[in-house]
Motif scaffolding. Structure first.
Motif, PDB file in Angstrom:
ATOM      1  N   UNK A 208       0.825  -1.211   0.000  1.00 40.96           N
ATOM      2  CA  UNK A 208       0.000   0.000   0.000  1.00 40.96           C
ATOM      3  C   UNK A 208       0.862   1.266   0.000  1.00 40.96           C
ATOM      4  N   UNK A 209       1.962   1.230   0.735  1.00 44.45           N
ATOM      5  CA  UNK A 209       2.843   2.405   0.792  1.00 44.45           C
ATOM      6  C   UNK A 209       3.455   2.693  -0.576  1.00 44.45           C
ATOM      7  N   UNK A 210       3.996   1.665  -1.218  1.00 45.96           N
ATOM      8  CA  UNK A 210       4.684   1.884  -2.483  1.00 45.96           C
ATOM      9  C   UNK A 210       3.704   2.256  -3.601  1.00 45.96           C
ATOM     10  N   UNK A 211       2.501   1.673  -3.568  1.00 45.54           N
ATOM     11  CA  UNK A 211       1.520   2.033  -4.589  1.00 45.54           C
ATOM     12  C   UNK A 211       0.907   3.403  -4.327  1.00 45.54           C
ATOM     13  N   UNK A 212       0.903   3.827  -3.068  1.00 45.74           N
ATOM     14  CA  UNK A 212       0.320   5.118  -2.746  1.00 45.74           C
ATOM     15  C   UNK A 212       1.350   6.181  -2.420  1.00 45.74           C
ATOM     16  N   UNK A 213       2.603   5.992  -2.878  1.00 49.63           N
ATOM     17  CA  UNK A 213       3.688   6.888  -2.486  1.00 49.63           C
ATOM     18  C   UNK A 213       3.423   8.330  -2.923  1.00 49.63           C
ATOM     19  N   UNK A 214       2.777   8.503  -4.067  1.00 49.50           N
ATOM     20  CA  UNK A 214       2.497   9.869  -4.534  1.00 49.50           C
ATOM     21  C   UNK A 214       1.567  10.586  -3.556  1.00 49.50           C
ATOM     22  N   UNK A 215       0.501   9.910  -3.158  1.00 50.18           N
ATOM     23  CA  UNK A 215      -0.448  10.503  -2.208  1.00 50.18           C
ATOM     24  C   UNK A 215       0.220  10.761  -0.864  1.00 50.18           C
ATOM     25  N   UNK A 216       1.063   9.827  -0.419  1.00 55.16           N
ATOM     26  CA  UNK A 216       1.754   9.976   0.868  1.00 55.16           C
ATOM     27  C   UNK A 216       2.643  11.219   0.863  1.00 55.16           C
ATOM     28  N   UNK A 217       3.369  11.409  -0.233  1.00 54.71           N
ATOM     29  CA  UNK A 217       4.277  12.557  -0.305  1.00 54.71           C
ATOM     30  C   UNK A 217       3.509  13.875  -0.426  1.00 54.71           C
ATOM     31  N   UNK A 218       2.431  13.860  -1.187  1.00 54.20           N
ATOM     32  CA  UNK A 218       1.664  15.092  -1.379  1.00 54.20           C
ATOM     33  C   UNK A 218       0.914  15.508  -0.118  1.00 54.20           C
ATOM     34  N   UNK A 219       0.561  14.541   0.727  1.00 56.25           N
ATOM     35  CA  UNK A 219      -0.170  14.858   1.961  1.00 56.25           C
ATOM     36  C   UNK A 219       0.741  14.929   3.174  1.00 56.25           C
ATOM     37  N   UNK A 220       2.046  14.751   2.960  1.00 59.69           N
ATOM     38  CA  UNK A 220       2.990  14.824   4.078  1.00 59.69           C
ATOM     39  C   UNK A 220       2.790  13.731   5.110  1.00 59.69           C
ATOM     40  N   UNK A 221       2.427  12.528   4.651  1.00 58.01           N
ATOM     41  CA  UNK A 221       2.096  11.435   5.572  1.00 58.01           C
ATOM     42  C   UNK A 221       3.248  10.456   5.777  1.00 58.01           C
ATOM     43  N   UNK A 222       4.470  10.861   5.398  1.00 59.20           N
ATOM     44  CA  UNK A 222       5.590   9.924   5.498  1.00 59.20           C
ATOM     45  C   UNK A 222       5.788   9.420   6.937  1.00 59.20           C
ATOM     46  N   UNK A 223       5.766  10.349   7.908  1.00 64.63           N
ATOM     47  CA  UNK A 223       5.998   9.956   9.304  1.00 64.63           C
ATOM     48  C   UNK A 223       4.895   9.022   9.800  1.00 64.63           C
ATOM     49  N   UNK A 224       3.665   9.327   9.416  1.00 67.10           N
ATOM     50  CA  UNK A 224       2.536   8.482   9.835  1.00 67.10           C
ATOM     51  C   UNK A 224       2.681   7.071   9.285  1.00 67.10           C
ATOM     52  N   UNK A 225       2.995   6.950   7.998  1.00 68.90           N
ATOM     53  CA  UNK A 225       3.113   5.628   7.391  1.00 68.90           C
ATOM     54  C   UNK A 225       4.322   4.876   7.939  1.00 68.90           C
ATOM     55  N   UNK A 226       5.429   5.595   8.173  1.00 66.73           N
ATOM     56  CA  UNK A 226       6.606   4.944   8.759  1.00 66.73           C
ATOM     57  C   UNK A 226       6.282   4.420  10.153  1.00 66.73           C
ATOM     58  N   UNK A 227       5.510   5.205  10.916  1.00 70.51           N
ATOM     59  CA  UNK A 227       5.120   4.767  12.261  1.00 70.51           C
ATOM     60  C   UNK A 227       4.223   3.555  12.225  1.00 70.51           C
ATOM     61  N   UNK A 228       3.261   3.539  11.296  1.00 68.40           N
ATOM     62  CA  UNK A 228       2.361   2.391  11.183  1.00 68.40           C
ATOM     63  C   UNK A 228       3.133   1.136  10.791  1.00 68.40           C
ATOM     64  N   UNK A 229       4.101   1.301   9.876  1.00 71.49           N
ATOM     65  CA  UNK A 229       4.892   0.133   9.482  1.00 71.49           C
ATOM     66  C   UNK A 229       5.787  -0.327  10.630  1.00 71.49           C
ATOM     67  N   UNK A 230       6.348   0.634  11.380  1.00 69.65           N
ATOM     68  CA  UNK A 230       7.184   0.265  12.526  1.00 69.65           C
ATOM     69  C   UNK A 230       6.377  -0.534  13.551  1.00 69.65           C
ATOM     70  N   UNK A 231       5.145  -0.112  13.814  1.00 66.36           N
ATOM     71  CA  UNK A 231       4.296  -0.852  14.752  1.00 66.36           C
ATOM     72  C   UNK A 231       4.018  -2.259  14.244  1.00 66.36           C
ATOM     73  N   UNK A 232       3.785  -2.375  12.942  1.00 57.97           N
ATOM     74  CA  UNK A 232       3.514  -3.687  12.357  1.00 57.97           C
ATOM     75  C   UNK A 232       4.739  -4.591  12.436  1.00 57.97           C
ATOM     76  N   UNK A 233       5.914  -4.008  12.160  1.00 56.76           N
ATOM     77  CA  UNK A 233       7.155  -4.789  12.239  1.00 56.76           C
ATOM     78  C   UNK A 233       7.421  -5.230  13.680  1.00 56.76           C
ATOM     79  N   UNK A 234       7.171  -4.335  14.637  1.00 59.14           N
ATOM     80  CA  UNK A 234       7.371  -4.695  16.047  1.00 59.14           C
ATOM     81  C   UNK A 234       6.450  -5.842  16.455  1.00 59.14           C
ATOM     82  N   UNK A 235       5.250  -5.849  15.926  1.00 58.86           N
ATOM     83  CA  UNK A 235       4.324  -6.946  16.202  1.00 58.86           C
ATOM     84  C   UNK A 235       4.876  -8.258  15.640  1.00 58.86           C
TER      85      UNK A 235
END
Length: 584
Positions: A208-235
């Motif tokens: 989802x991140x790689x397919x939605x990278x344009x939207x993530x960058x345009x909305x400034x959501x990089x930190x949010x997505x990195x945090x969500x992935x970090x939580x998933x990896x920690x799980x």
């Protein structure tokens, strides 16, 4: 079939489908493993003459044959180990590749409802991640049973030959392992299942991140997505650590039992040596055998955990491969495919629902052969669902769809889909060359026919701008091309397919005026002589259609030509006023 098949069923399935026919090579590998394992017994046995005859007895003649025997043991063991590892690696990779191919081939036969609940990342993990369990079975499980089981038998045979009493003392703590090992095996299977599920979530998140990278960058959501992935990896890390802890528990228990056994043998056997009842060579042979026993025993203990870990992945693959599509081709087909001039489409009181609320409600209309029929209406009216049902990506719950007077469900499924060409708003291009995206694997297309298609689809107009022409890579999902260029490549593909029915789903809605004009010209040429269904929100693109079907909330509310519908008033006229702000 139960949700969680038994271990016996899973292993039986793997054996029948992937292992049995490779038994000759597997048998050779197992023989070599047995030789490697047996050499440990031979080595421990040779400790007795080495100490009693050479070191203590001073027999110079024995030096040579004992040295030669021990050297031979190591050379034979090394040769057998090298050869069987190569064979097992080859087998593991080949079977893994076959499983991956089977999984992908089967997944592509499943219904659209399956893909609505299984994300691409999840399925990638099923195909790539879970199939790695096959390598684990070859590298760990089979190798352990083939090599370590024989090593264990040969070493225990040596200890029994030297002194069965010592052997019993060394094994006194073994019953203490039974219950803990069973509990740990169950825990490992459970945690492995959780670990694989979390790994699939991680793959989905990345997809989802790689397919939605344009939207993530345009909305400034990089930190949010990195945090969500970090939580998933920690799980995943937590789940994996629980699995590893359970896997490490079995060898640890074996070491504790080994400590008890060694203490008992050293005490009892040491007294016998001091009393002259046993020789130092006998004790050293026994001690070497027992020291070597615990290495294969530890691996065999660990292999039970590895097997449970692998079975958690095999279980997931088994579930996918035993999921059956509900959309299947009748065997034999009950109706022939329609001829090119018999492609009249009829929807007869069709009702369809993805869930509780119907998407189509008693939908009835016809599209005459060789004519263009447009489907218009608000978003959510069910227009795209009609395309889904026409191509049998889903079947209606009620009613019937006929082409040339024959029910779709009576036709061969692959043949049915072969009579459609589809051009949608989101042109599906692959990370291959423009040529490959047009040909889609066909090798029977002449250069002249290909050039004709390129001209008709207005692809030739931008090829001169491409660095490698037709051999220019389109990029992931066609990202190296503009929206208009992607649409024209998709139209060229449809032209080359030359199917008698054309489905156009918002094919120009996302384009600028110049690109839309070029693409519309290509579509007009493509639709000539074909039964064409068009979904469009821009009414200007369908006003010349032979028939316009107006839909609202899954039902047909109006039908007729553009002029008829304007004169009638109603929904079509309202939509027209909203778009053009003028009365016609």
């Amino acid at each position: 079939m139960s949700d969680q098949p038994t271990e016996r069923r899973l292993l039986g399935w793997a054996w029948r489908n992937y292992l049995r026919r490779r038994m000759p090579m597997l048998g050779i590998a197992l023989l070599l493993m047995s030789i490697e394992g047996a050499m440990l017994g031979a080595l421990s046995y040779l400790m007795q003459p080495m100490f009693d005859q050479v070191f203590i007895g001073g027999d110079t003649g024995a030096v040579y044959w004992v040295a030669a025997a021990i050297s031979g043991v190591f050379i034979l063991r090394a040769s057998a180990a090298l050869t069987h590892r190569i064979l097992m690696s080859w087998l593991g990779e080949r079977v893994t590749a076959e499983v991956q191919s089977d999984l992908l081939r089967h997944i592509m036969t499943l219904d659209q409802s399956f893909f609505q609940v299984h994300s691409p990342g999840n399925l990638i993990e099923r195909v790539r991640g879970d199939s790695a369990a096959i390598r684990q079975i070859f590298a760990g499980v089979i190798a352990a049973f083939g090599r370590d089981a024989v090593a264990l038998i040969s070493l225990i045979s040596v200890t029994l030959y030297i002194d069965w009493t010592w052997t019993l003392i060394a094994a006194v703590g073994t019953p203490l392992l039974i219950v803990p090992v069973i509990l740990l095996q169950r825990a490992v299977r459970k945690t492995s299942r959780i670990s694989r599920a979390v790994a699939a979530q991680n793959s989905t998140r990345l997809d989802e991140i790689f397919h939605g990278i344009r939207t993530i960058q345009l909305t400034g959501s990089e930190a949010r997505e990195a945090g969500r992935y970090r939580d998933s990896v920690n799980q995943f890390v937590r789940a994996q650590l629980r699995t590893e802890a359970g896997s490490a528990g079995i060898p640890a228990l074996i070491d504790i039992v080994a400590a008890i056994g060694f203490a008992g043998v050293l005490t009892y056997g040491g007294m016998q040596i001091i009393g002259g009842e046993k020789t130092v060579g006998q004790f050293m042979a026994f001690f070497t055998a027992m020291a070597l026993v615990f290495d294969p025993l530890r691996r065999l203990g660990g292999v039970s955990a590895a097997l449970q870990n692998a079975l958690a992945s095999v279980e997931r693959m088994y579930a996918i491969l035993h999921t059956r599509p509900t959309i299947q081709s009748p065997v034999p087909p009950r109706a022939p495919l329609p001829a090119r001039n018999e492609t009249r489409i009829e929807l007869d009181h069709v009702t369809f629902s993805y869930g509780v609320d119907p998407v189509l409600r008693e939908t009835t209309f016809t599209a005459e052969a060789g004519e263009t029929t447009a489907l218009v209406g608000p978003s959510g009216a069910g227009k795209t669902t009609i395309f889904t049902l026409l191509t049998r990506l889903a079947d209606p719950q009620q009613g019937a769809i006929r082409i040339g007077g024959r029910d779709l469900r009576d036709m061969d499924l692959a043949g049915l889909r072969g009579i459609f060409s589809v051009v949608s708003q989101d042109a599906a291009l692959f990370d291959e060359t423009i040529r490959d995206n047009i040909l889609m694997g066909r090798t029977d297309v002449s250069p002249a026919r290909l050039q004709e298609v390129l001209e008709a689809a207005h692809v030739a107009e931008f090829l001169s701008l491409m660095p490698l022409g037709l051999d220019t890579p389109a990029g992931p999902r066609g990202s190296a091309l503009s929206g208009g260029q992607r649409q024209r490549v998709a139209i060229a593909r449809a032209l080359l397919r030359d199917a008698p029915i054309l489905l156009l789903d918002e094919a120009t809605s996302a384009l600028d005026a110049q690109s839309e004009a070029l693409v519309q010209a290509a579509l007009d040429r493509l639709s000539v002589g074909r039964t064409t269904l068009v979904i469009a929100h821009r009414l200007s693109t369908v006003r010349d259609a032979h028939k316009i079907v107006v839909m609202e909330r899954g039902a047909v509310v109006q039908q007729g030509t553009h002029g008829d519908l304007i004169r009638q008033g109603g929904l079509y006229a309202d939509l027209h006023r909203l778009q053009f702000k003028t009365e016609v």
